[in-house]
Scaffold this motif. Sequence first.
Motif, PDB file in Angstrom:
ATOM      1  N   HIS A   8     -38.007  77.097 -53.516  1.00  0.00           N
ATOM      2  CA  HIS A   8     -36.549  76.515 -52.834  1.00  0.00           C
ATOM      3  C   HIS A   8     -36.260  74.881 -53.016  1.00  0.00           C
ATOM      4  O   HIS A   8     -36.377  74.735 -51.934  1.00  0.00           O
ATOM      5  CB  HIS A   8     -36.073  76.343 -51.284  1.00  0.00           C
ATOM      6  N   GLU A  86     -29.713  80.146 -52.794  1.00  0.00           N
ATOM      7  CA  GLU A  86     -30.093  80.757 -50.927  1.00  0.00           C
ATOM      8  C   GLU A  86     -28.619  81.051 -50.715  1.00  0.00           C
ATOM      9  O   GLU A  86     -27.194  80.698 -52.081  1.00  0.00           O
ATOM     10  CB  GLU A  86     -30.277  79.434 -51.188  1.00  0.00           C
ATOM     11  N   HIS A  94     -28.293  80.873 -43.594  1.00  0.00           N
ATOM     12  CA  HIS A  94     -28.766  81.431 -45.000  1.00  0.00           C
ATOM     13  C   HIS A  94     -29.866  82.023 -45.155  1.00  0.00           C
ATOM     14  O   HIS A  94     -31.041  82.160 -44.178  1.00  0.00           O
ATOM     15  CB  HIS A  94     -29.072  79.656 -45.169  1.00  0.00           C
ATOM     16  N   ARG A 121     -25.155  77.340 -54.456  1.00  0.00           N
ATOM     17  CA  ARG A 121     -25.859  78.178 -52.752  1.00  0.00           C
ATOM     18  C   ARG A 121     -24.465  79.068 -52.333  1.00  0.00           C
ATOM     19  O   ARG A 121     -23.339  78.565 -51.641  1.00  0.00           O
ATOM     20  CB  ARG A 121     -25.621  76.833 -51.568  1.00  0.00           C
ATOM     21  N   SER A 145     -34.063  81.811 -44.936  1.00  0.00           N
ATOM     22  CA  SER A 145     -34.155  79.553 -45.003  1.00  0.00           C
ATOM     23  C   SER A 145     -33.951  79.270 -44.053  1.00  0.00           C
ATOM     24  O   SER A 145     -33.701  79.501 -42.981  1.00  0.00           O
ATOM     25  CB  SER A 145     -33.233  79.592 -45.934  1.00  0.00           C
ATOM     26  N   HIS A 146     -35.488  78.162 -44.094  1.00  0.00           N
ATOM     27  CA  HIS A 146     -35.615  76.659 -42.818  1.00  0.00           C
ATOM     28  C   HIS A 146     -34.822  77.813 -41.228  1.00  0.00           C
ATOM     29  O   HIS A 146     -33.400  77.572 -40.607  1.00  0.00           O
ATOM     30  CB  HIS A 146     -34.093  75.779 -43.205  1.00  0.00           C
ATOM     31  N   ASP A 199     -36.652  72.891 -50.010  1.00  0.00           N
ATOM     32  CA  ASP A 199     -34.882  73.139 -50.166  1.00  0.00           C
ATOM     33  C   ASP A 199     -34.477  71.648 -51.057  1.00  0.00           C
ATOM     34  O   ASP A 199     -33.749  70.751 -50.486  1.00  0.00           O
ATOM     35  CB  ASP A 199     -34.555  73.271 -49.257  1.00  0.00           C
TER      36      ASP A 199
HETATM   37 ZN    ZN Z   1     -30.129  77.003 -46.891  1.00  0.00          ZN
END
Ligand code: ZN
Length: 408
Positions: A8, A86, A94, A121, A145-146, A199
């Motif tokens: 990512h 993403e 996300h 994104r 994500s996260h 990221d």
């Molecule tokens: Zn994100």
Amino acid sequence: MIINADLHIHGRYSMATSKNMIPDVIAPQAKLKGLDLVGTGDVLNSKWIQILDETIEETENGIFSIKNERRKENTRSTCKFILTVEVEDIKRVHHLMILPSFEAAYEVKEALRGNLDSDGRPKVRMGALDIMDIAHEQDCLFGPSHAFTPWTSLYKEYDSIYDCYFEKPDFLELGLSADSGMADHIKELQNIPFLSNSDAHSPWPHRLGREFNELNVKELTFKEIKNCIIKNKIKANYGFDPQLGKYHKTACTKCYKVFNITEALKNKMRCTCGGTIKKGVDYRIYELSSWNKPHHPPNRPPYIHILPLAEIISLVYNKGVTTVYVQKIWKELVQKFGNEISVLIYTPLDELKNNYPELISVIEAFRNKTLQIQSGGGGRYGKILLVNDNDEDSKNDTTDNTLDNYFG
Ligand SMILES: [Zn+2]
Ligand SMILES: [Zn+2]
């Protein structure tokens, strides 16, 4: 074979991303960092696709390399790429998608609603389940994500992963403010593989590959990567001590003052400075916890804490992390000892000792777990504190830093 993969990152057309985020810079930097595979990021964006088209070519099934004619003599050894993107859904959650081919990317792009070229994104005007269905139709991998951050994550919006996706996503990305020791307090995640990715918005070594996954694959193809992730044959997750993450503690997004949650709620999540207080990932995980100790399922790989070596060099010598001075020392050590992880964790201290003794004593403290960290929160990264750091304020923040504190 064992490969290190950071799945990512963002390309130069994503918001707040370095102009240096192009494959010609990313590939050699990633190799120095010890990465074998990096996600391209942003593969639904037309301008980014054009750059990818000019610079990389498919060399194995679903795996891309810098085109031969573009490789410089001294960068012959570069990392490879896998297609990733993403996306943000209609609830501002996300998700990360890992794709098998450009054809799949075009099909996904065709099926999604929203202005997909507005940013690397894209904001998609659809819910998570619909986006996941489109991804799965094209054989992509898909997951949050996260997952625990307070602005744009799955758990800022929902109390269960199934309220978002209705079925099991292929993986969950932990994000910089969490690790598997924290996330395995949550029962519903027991059968979900965890990914740890950077990221990154810039290619420099304190960003790119600051978190990555060690994968055990028979060969480097999309199919094998997919197989490895969904069957959770991930060998290890490498990542930050969660305290270093931007959202680890509950804190003000304007002045970054750290709050205990009771105080924050009493103040209606408003700081005295007028800023908004954002709930920390540590507290969010506490709220979602089923157990007061982590329950690691049998196939959960170890989570190995690392620090950005360039940042330690920058601290020790009091020079900016992207300065030539810091980068030179970083590169020298990494080339001498193989890669950053080797310097941080595996090379015997005796062998390191003749190089930069001030620096090596900090690495020693890191290995002995005596390094002090001031927790991040409210959007500000945590900070490594050196022994001679006289900042009393920051020392106060290091006393209350584990999830255990909430369980009393
Ligand atoms: Zn994100
Ligand atoms: Zn404030």
